[in-house]
Design a protein around this motif. Structure first.
Motif, PDB file in Angstrom:
ATOM      1  N   UNK A 179       0.822  -1.202   0.000  1.00  0.00           N
ATOM      2  CA  UNK A 179       0.000   0.000   0.000  1.00  0.00           C
ATOM      3  C   UNK A 179       0.865   1.264   0.000  1.00  0.00           C
ATOM      4  N   UNK A 180       1.933   1.241   0.819  1.00  0.00           N
ATOM      5  CA  UNK A 180       2.807   2.420   0.924  1.00  0.00           C
ATOM      6  C   UNK A 180       3.514   2.686  -0.409  1.00  0.00           C
ATOM      7  N   UNK A 181       4.080   1.635  -1.003  1.00  0.00           N
ATOM      8  CA  UNK A 181       4.811   1.817  -2.280  1.00  0.00           C
ATOM      9  C   UNK A 181       3.853   2.320  -3.367  1.00  0.00           C
ATOM     10  N   UNK A 182       2.654   1.710  -3.418  1.00  0.00           N
ATOM     11  CA  UNK A 182       1.652   2.125  -4.402  1.00  0.00           C
ATOM     12  C   UNK A 182       1.288   3.601  -4.204  1.00  0.00           C
ATOM     13  N   UNK A 183       1.060   3.971  -2.960  1.00  0.00           N
ATOM     14  CA  UNK A 183       0.628   5.346  -2.637  1.00  0.00           C
ATOM     15  C   UNK A 183       1.717   6.368  -2.973  1.00  0.00           C
ATOM     16  N   UNK A 184       2.987   6.000  -2.693  1.00  0.00           N
ATOM     17  CA  UNK A 184       4.091   6.924  -2.997  1.00  0.00           C
ATOM     18  C   UNK A 184       4.171   7.138  -4.511  1.00  0.00           C
ATOM     19  N   UNK A 185       4.084   6.040  -5.264  1.00  0.00           N
ATOM     20  CA  UNK A 185       4.170   6.173  -6.730  1.00  0.00           C
ATOM     21  C   UNK A 185       2.959   6.908  -7.293  1.00  0.00           C
ATOM     22  N   UNK A 186       1.787   6.659  -6.704  1.00  0.00           N
ATOM     23  CA  UNK A 186       0.583   7.364  -7.156  1.00  0.00           C
ATOM     24  C   UNK A 186       0.737   8.867  -6.924  1.00  0.00           C
ATOM     25  N   UNK A 187       1.246   9.220  -5.750  1.00  0.00           N
ATOM     26  CA  UNK A 187       1.472  10.632  -5.426  1.00  0.00           C
ATOM     27  C   UNK A 187       2.464  11.256  -6.382  1.00  0.00           C
ATOM     28  N   UNK A 188       3.570  10.547  -6.627  1.00  0.00           N
ATOM     29  CA  UNK A 188       4.586  11.077  -7.543  1.00  0.00           C
ATOM     30  C   UNK A 188       4.033  11.207  -8.956  1.00  0.00           C
ATOM     31  N   UNK A 189       3.211  10.236  -9.372  1.00  0.00           N
ATOM     32  CA  UNK A 189       2.607  10.280 -10.712  1.00  0.00           C
ATOM     33  C   UNK A 189       1.703  11.521 -10.838  1.00  0.00           C
ATOM     34  N   UNK A 190       0.906  11.755  -9.802  1.00  0.00           N
ATOM     35  CA  UNK A 190       0.008  12.923  -9.859  1.00  0.00           C
ATOM     36  C   UNK A 190       0.812  14.219  -9.930  1.00  0.00           C
ATOM     37  N   UNK A 191       1.874  14.298  -9.095  1.00  0.00           N
ATOM     38  CA  UNK A 191       2.629  15.557  -9.011  1.00  0.00           C
ATOM     39  C   UNK A 191       3.558  15.764 -10.206  1.00  0.00           C
ATOM     40  N   UNK A 192       4.229  14.685 -10.620  1.00  0.00           N
ATOM     41  CA  UNK A 192       5.274  14.833 -11.632  1.00  0.00           C
ATOM     42  C   UNK A 192       4.777  14.605 -13.068  1.00  0.00           C
ATOM     43  N   UNK A 193       3.655  13.900 -13.235  1.00  0.00           N
ATOM     44  CA  UNK A 193       3.182  13.632 -14.603  1.00  0.00           C
ATOM     45  C   UNK A 193       1.868  14.380 -14.897  1.00  0.00           C
ATOM     46  N   UNK A 194       0.832  14.054 -14.103  1.00  0.00           N
ATOM     47  CA  UNK A 194      -0.495  14.633 -14.396  1.00  0.00           C
ATOM     48  C   UNK A 194      -0.497  16.158 -14.308  1.00  0.00           C
ATOM     49  N   UNK A 195       0.020  16.676 -13.192  1.00  0.00           N
ATOM     50  CA  UNK A 195      -0.045  18.128 -12.977  1.00  0.00           C
ATOM     51  C   UNK A 195       0.707  18.900 -14.064  1.00  0.00           C
TER      52      UNK A 195
END
Lengths: 399, 76
Positions: A179-195
């Motif tokens: 869960x932690x690894x998934x959440x960290x990557x999800x957060x990074x994806x939102x901040x570094x790719x989507x935004x």
């Protein structure tokens, strides 16, 4: 913060410390969290010495104030709470205003994370004065104020939540690690790719003049901005929740599919949850209670004033300029309209159900879809006031 | 940004594959559900999503940080 190597080094040190120190020694764990957080804030955020002194004074002010006003609190709890909060609130209001107006000496009163600290201070003080909290530990309060993964953008713990999770840390098993690894990557994806992908098409591009300002682009850019602000903000929340979880600290959720909300009230129960719960319980409820004592026979007036006060505070909390206050006011008006409309709509729905029986699932689904779309459009258009400074908006609206 | 036919085909295959996988999973959901418990399926989905996210972050990082001339098909 999360892209700095010192952050992850500090997290590793905290992990090792929490692994060694038994959860029964809550104060030692809190002291470690507070100390490591202080070092991270100085190294990573590069706060200037003057702002650091204001931060230290503000943090110290609360436990000292609570101690000094203990006798007053027994007789007049609300007055005691305001006395303790007053210096912090005064510094916050002045500093925020000076920061917005670029007034050089006074703007030093405002430091990064002050608005989040204000909320943590106010909720702790109010919990003590209302009797929900008995004698908060100053060391735990320091840890609450400085907790580095959540310092800049939340989510915000209540004092009781942090103390409990320090005493009873979350278990770190295989499922939690996934869960932690998934959440960290999800957060990074939102901040570094989507935004970064969406930002050039959002209201920010209108503000900088990269996109032509027309009614169509304004509506389109505000809809895209809805995605940008959610992606950026919830990305930071994902990272904060996951990294604190890695050291055994449970952090409350901050978002719950906000754009699936069926009303503005529902939206605020899903958006920036750790802030909106404070707005409800620590601003709206005390304000309306105080007003009810003075005008018990005018519940609608109390409701209207309560929403306006709460959302003006909400607007100022986000920024001390006119556009943020208008943004708050727009949401307050939507709440008022919704509260006036709701009893009428409920009566109409019950009447309709009585006439047609329990069926009519298609109609209910259509109403739900329309409610979600309408709420999303309202929230998106309201972001216009959140992003564009008032003079820019006034100038650009002269098409 | 230049989008070549090769890019478009790649995106179409990727999206088609994604949709086909979802359709297969939905159609065979009763059989699939028997393999693992609900909790185990959640973990499996998170592991899968973690791999996809890591892949996307890597690709996006490369696209942002390396000059476009280096992206010559087959010679990267």
């Amino acid at each position: 913060m999360f892209e700095n190597g010192w952050f992850w080094a500090a997290l590793l040190i905290l992990f090792a410390t929490f692994h060694v120190v038994d959860p029964r020694h809550t104060r030692v764990r809190a002291a470690a969290l507070g100390l490591i957080s202080a070092v991270v804030l100085v190294v990573v955020l590069d706060i200037d010495p003057w702002s650091l002194a204001v931060l230290a004074a503000a943090v110290a002010c609360v436990p000292v104030g609570l101690h000094l006003t203990r006798s007053l609190a027994k007789e007049r709890p609300n007055a005691a709470a305001l006395v303790v909060l007053a210096p912090v609130l005064a510094a916050w209001i002045t500093g925020k205003l000076a920061f917005a107006l670029e007034l050089t000496p006074a703007r030093a009163l405002f430091f990064v994370g002050f608005s989040f600290f204000l909320i943590k201070a106010w909720t702790t003080i109010k919990d003590v004065q209302d009797g929900r909290l008995q004698r908060p530990d100053p060391i735990v309060f320091v840890a609450l104020s400085l907790c580095f993964p959540t310092y800049v953008a939340g989510p915000m713990h209540y004092y009781g939540e942090l103390e409990e999770t320090l005493r009873k840390p979350a278990r770190l098993d295989g499922s939690a690690i996934v869960d932690i690894v998934f959440r960290v990557l999800l957060g990074l994806f939102k901040i570094r790719v989507l935004t970064p992908l969406l930002k050039p098409l959002s209201l920010d591009a209108l503000a900088t003049g990269e996109v032509a300002f027309t009614p169509v682009t304004l509506v389109g850019a505000s809809i895209v901005y809805s995605a940008v602000i959610w992606s950026d903000f919830s990305g930071y929340s994902d990272l904060a929740i996951a990294t604190t979880r890695a050291v055994g600290v449970r952090t409350p959720e901050n978002f719950a599919w906000p754009y699936a909300a069926t009303s503005v009230r529902d939206f605020w129960q899903r958006w920036h949850i750790t802030f909106s719960r404070v707005l409800t319980s620590y601003v709206f409820v005390p304000v309306t209670r105080a007003l009810t004592r003075k005008m018990a026979d005018k519940p609608r007036v109390v409701m209207v004033l309560g929403y306006i006060a709460t959302f003006l505070f909400c607007g100022y909390w986000h920024g001390a300029t006119a556009n943020f206050l208008i943004w708050g006011l727009v949401h307050a008006l939507a709440f008022i309209a919704y509260d006036l409309y709701r009893p009428w709509a409920t009566k109409r729905r019950l009447k309709h159900r009585a006439a047609r029986g329990a069926s009519g699932g298609g109609r209910a689904l259509a109403i739900r879809g329309a409610s979600i779309a309408g709420t999303f459009l309202f929230v998106s258009l309201a972001w216009i006031f959140f992003v564009l400074p008032l003079p820019v908006l006034v100038e650009k609206l002269r098409w | 940004m230049v989008i070549t036919p090769r890019d478009a085909i790649f995106v179409a295959i990727f999206l088609g594959g994604l949709v086909a996988s979802v359709v297969v999973l939905v159609l065979a959901r009763k059989r699939v559900a028997r393999f693992l418990t609900r909790h185990e399926w959640t973990i499996a989905a998170k592991l899968g999503a973690t791999l996809v996210l890591a892949f996307l972050l890597l690709l996006f990082g490369l696209a942002m940080e390396l000059p476009a001339e280096m992206f010559i098909y087959g010679r990267f």
